[in-house]
Design a protein around this motif. Sequence first.
Motif, PDB file in Angstrom:
ATOM      1  N   TRP A 141       2.368   1.576  -1.448  1.00  0.00           N
ATOM      2  CA  TRP A 141       3.457   1.678  -0.480  1.00  0.00           C
ATOM      3  C   TRP A 141       4.055   3.081  -0.462  1.00  0.00           C
ATOM      4  O   TRP A 141       3.935   3.827  -1.416  1.00  0.00           O
ATOM      5  CB  TRP A 141       4.570   0.687  -0.827  1.00  0.00           C
ATOM      6  N   ARG A 142       4.684   3.412   0.641  1.00  0.00           N
ATOM      7  CA  ARG A 142       5.491   4.607   0.873  1.00  0.00           C
ATOM      8  C   ARG A 142       4.698   5.891   0.627  1.00  0.00           C
ATOM      9  O   ARG A 142       3.595   6.033   1.114  1.00  0.00           O
ATOM     10  CB  ARG A 142       6.783   4.528   0.069  1.00  0.00           C
ATOM     11  N   LYS A 143       5.266   6.835  -0.107  1.00  0.00           N
ATOM     12  CA  LYS A 143       4.638   8.147  -0.306  1.00  0.00           C
ATOM     13  C   LYS A 143       3.285   8.016  -1.011  1.00  0.00           C
ATOM     14  O   LYS A 143       2.323   8.690  -0.674  1.00  0.00           O
ATOM     15  CB  LYS A 143       5.587   9.060  -1.106  1.00  0.00           C
ATOM     16  N   GLN A 144       3.226   7.118  -1.990  1.00  0.00           N
ATOM     17  CA  GLN A 144       1.970   6.896  -2.703  1.00  0.00           C
ATOM     18  C   GLN A 144       0.873   6.413  -1.749  1.00  0.00           C
ATOM     19  O   GLN A 144      -0.283   6.786  -1.883  1.00  0.00           O
ATOM     20  CB  GLN A 144       2.177   5.884  -3.825  1.00  0.00           C
ATOM     21  N   ALA A 145       1.239   5.603  -0.770  1.00  0.00           N
ATOM     22  CA  ALA A 145       0.271   5.120   0.220  1.00  0.00           C
ATOM     23  C   ALA A 145      -0.288   6.285   1.027  1.00  0.00           C
ATOM     24  O   ALA A 145      -1.497   6.362   1.266  1.00  0.00           O
ATOM     25  CB  ALA A 145       0.934   4.106   1.151  1.00  0.00           C
ATOM     26  N   GLU A 146       0.568   7.198   1.440  1.00  0.00           N
ATOM     27  CA  GLU A 146       0.118   8.353   2.218  1.00  0.00           C
ATOM     28  C   GLU A 146      -0.759   9.280   1.384  1.00  0.00           C
ATOM     29  O   GLU A 146      -1.773   9.783   1.856  1.00  0.00           O
ATOM     30  CB  GLU A 146       1.319   9.104   2.786  1.00  0.00           C
ATOM     31  N   ILE A 147      -0.396   9.483   0.123  1.00  0.00           N
ATOM     32  CA  ILE A 147      -1.197  10.332  -0.769  1.00  0.00           C
ATOM     33  C   ILE A 147      -2.583   9.722  -0.973  1.00  0.00           C
ATOM     34  O   ILE A 147      -3.598  10.414  -0.890  1.00  0.00           O
ATOM     35  CB  ILE A 147      -0.474  10.543  -2.116  1.00  0.00           C
ATOM     36  N   PRO A 157      -9.582   4.248   1.931  1.00  0.00           N
ATOM     37  CA  PRO A 157      -8.344   3.492   2.090  1.00  0.00           C
ATOM     38  C   PRO A 157      -7.937   3.379   3.568  1.00  0.00           C
ATOM     39  O   PRO A 157      -8.233   4.274   4.366  1.00  0.00           O
ATOM     40  CB  PRO A 157      -7.300   4.323   1.334  1.00  0.00           C
ATOM     41  N   GLN A 158      -7.273   2.287   3.901  1.00  0.00           N
ATOM     42  CA  GLN A 158      -6.796   2.050   5.266  1.00  0.00           C
ATOM     43  C   GLN A 158      -5.276   2.181   5.286  1.00  0.00           C
ATOM     44  O   GLN A 158      -4.575   1.373   4.671  1.00  0.00           O
ATOM     45  CB  GLN A 158      -7.205   0.652   5.734  1.00  0.00           C
ATOM     46  N   LEU A 159      -4.778   3.208   5.985  1.00  0.00           N
ATOM     47  CA  LEU A 159      -3.346   3.462   6.088  1.00  0.00           C
ATOM     48  C   LEU A 159      -2.793   2.839   7.364  1.00  0.00           C
ATOM     49  O   LEU A 159      -3.401   2.954   8.428  1.00  0.00           O
ATOM     50  CB  LEU A 159      -3.078   4.968   6.099  1.00  0.00           C
ATOM     51  N   VAL A 177      -0.397  -4.883  -6.498  1.00  0.00           N
ATOM     52  CA  VAL A 177       0.542  -3.952  -5.885  1.00  0.00           C
ATOM     53  C   VAL A 177       0.717  -2.813  -6.883  1.00  0.00           C
ATOM     54  O   VAL A 177       1.227  -3.013  -7.989  1.00  0.00           O
ATOM     55  CB  VAL A 177       1.887  -4.632  -5.567  1.00  0.00           C
ATOM     56  N   ALA A 178       0.256  -1.623  -6.499  1.00  0.00           N
ATOM     57  CA  ALA A 178       0.201  -0.497  -7.427  1.00  0.00           C
ATOM     58  C   ALA A 178       1.570   0.156  -7.603  1.00  0.00           C
ATOM     59  O   ALA A 178       2.269   0.427  -6.633  1.00  0.00           O
ATOM     60  CB  ALA A 178      -0.792   0.544  -6.926  1.00  0.00           C
ATOM     61  N   ASN A 179       1.926   0.411  -8.866  1.00  0.00           N
ATOM     62  CA  ASN A 179       3.081   1.242  -9.187  1.00  0.00           C
ATOM     63  C   ASN A 179       2.652   2.697  -9.281  1.00  0.00           C
ATOM     64  O   ASN A 179       3.403   3.594  -8.932  1.00  0.00           O
ATOM     65  CB  ASN A 179       3.720   0.817 -10.507  1.00  0.00           C
ATOM     66  N   SER A 180       1.426   2.899  -9.792  1.00  0.00           N
ATOM     67  CA  SER A 180       0.898   4.263  -9.863  1.00  0.00           C
ATOM     68  C   SER A 180      -0.619   4.245  -9.697  1.00  0.00           C
ATOM     69  O   SER A 180      -1.282   3.288 -10.090  1.00  0.00           O
ATOM     70  CB  SER A 180       1.281   4.939 -11.188  1.00  0.00           C
TER      71      SER A 180
END
Length: 128
Positions: A54-60, A15-17, A96-99
Motif C-alpha cells: 500500500w501507499r508509497k511502498q506500492a509505488e516503489i 507488479p500491478q499498480l 499484506v506487506a509491512n516491508s
Amino acid sequence: MLNRIILIGRLVADPQLRYTQTGIAVTNFTLAVDRPFLNQSGEREADFIDIVTWRKQAEICANHLTKGRLVAVEGRLQIRSYEDQNGIRRKAAEVVANSVRFLDRARDFGSEEPVEGPPEPEFDDVPF
C-alpha cells in the motif's frame, strides 16, 4: 497474539499498480517461494503467495520490481471473503506487506550488466 510472516522468493510477474477511489496506491504481485524439501521425484516445488503493498511502498514496488526479482517480504496474513460471479462464497489468503526488501540488483532491460546503483561504502574509512 501474533500474525507475522517473513518470505523470500521471486516475483512470478510484474507488479500491478492501481489506485483506490480515494487515490491510495495499492500494488499486487505473486511471490514464488521454494519449499525446503524435494518431492518424491526429487524436484523442488514452490508455493505461490499473493502479496499486497500500500501507499508509497506500492509505488516503489511497481516502479522498481519486475518478474524474476528476488525480494524479502515481511507482513501479516490476511484472509478475506468475497462472492464470485456465480454467487458462491470464496476465501482468499494474501500477505499484506509491512516491508519489501530488494535482495538482488535490477537488470537493465534483460542485459547481464547490473543497473548503476549507489556507490559501495569505503571500508577504509570505518573507524573500527
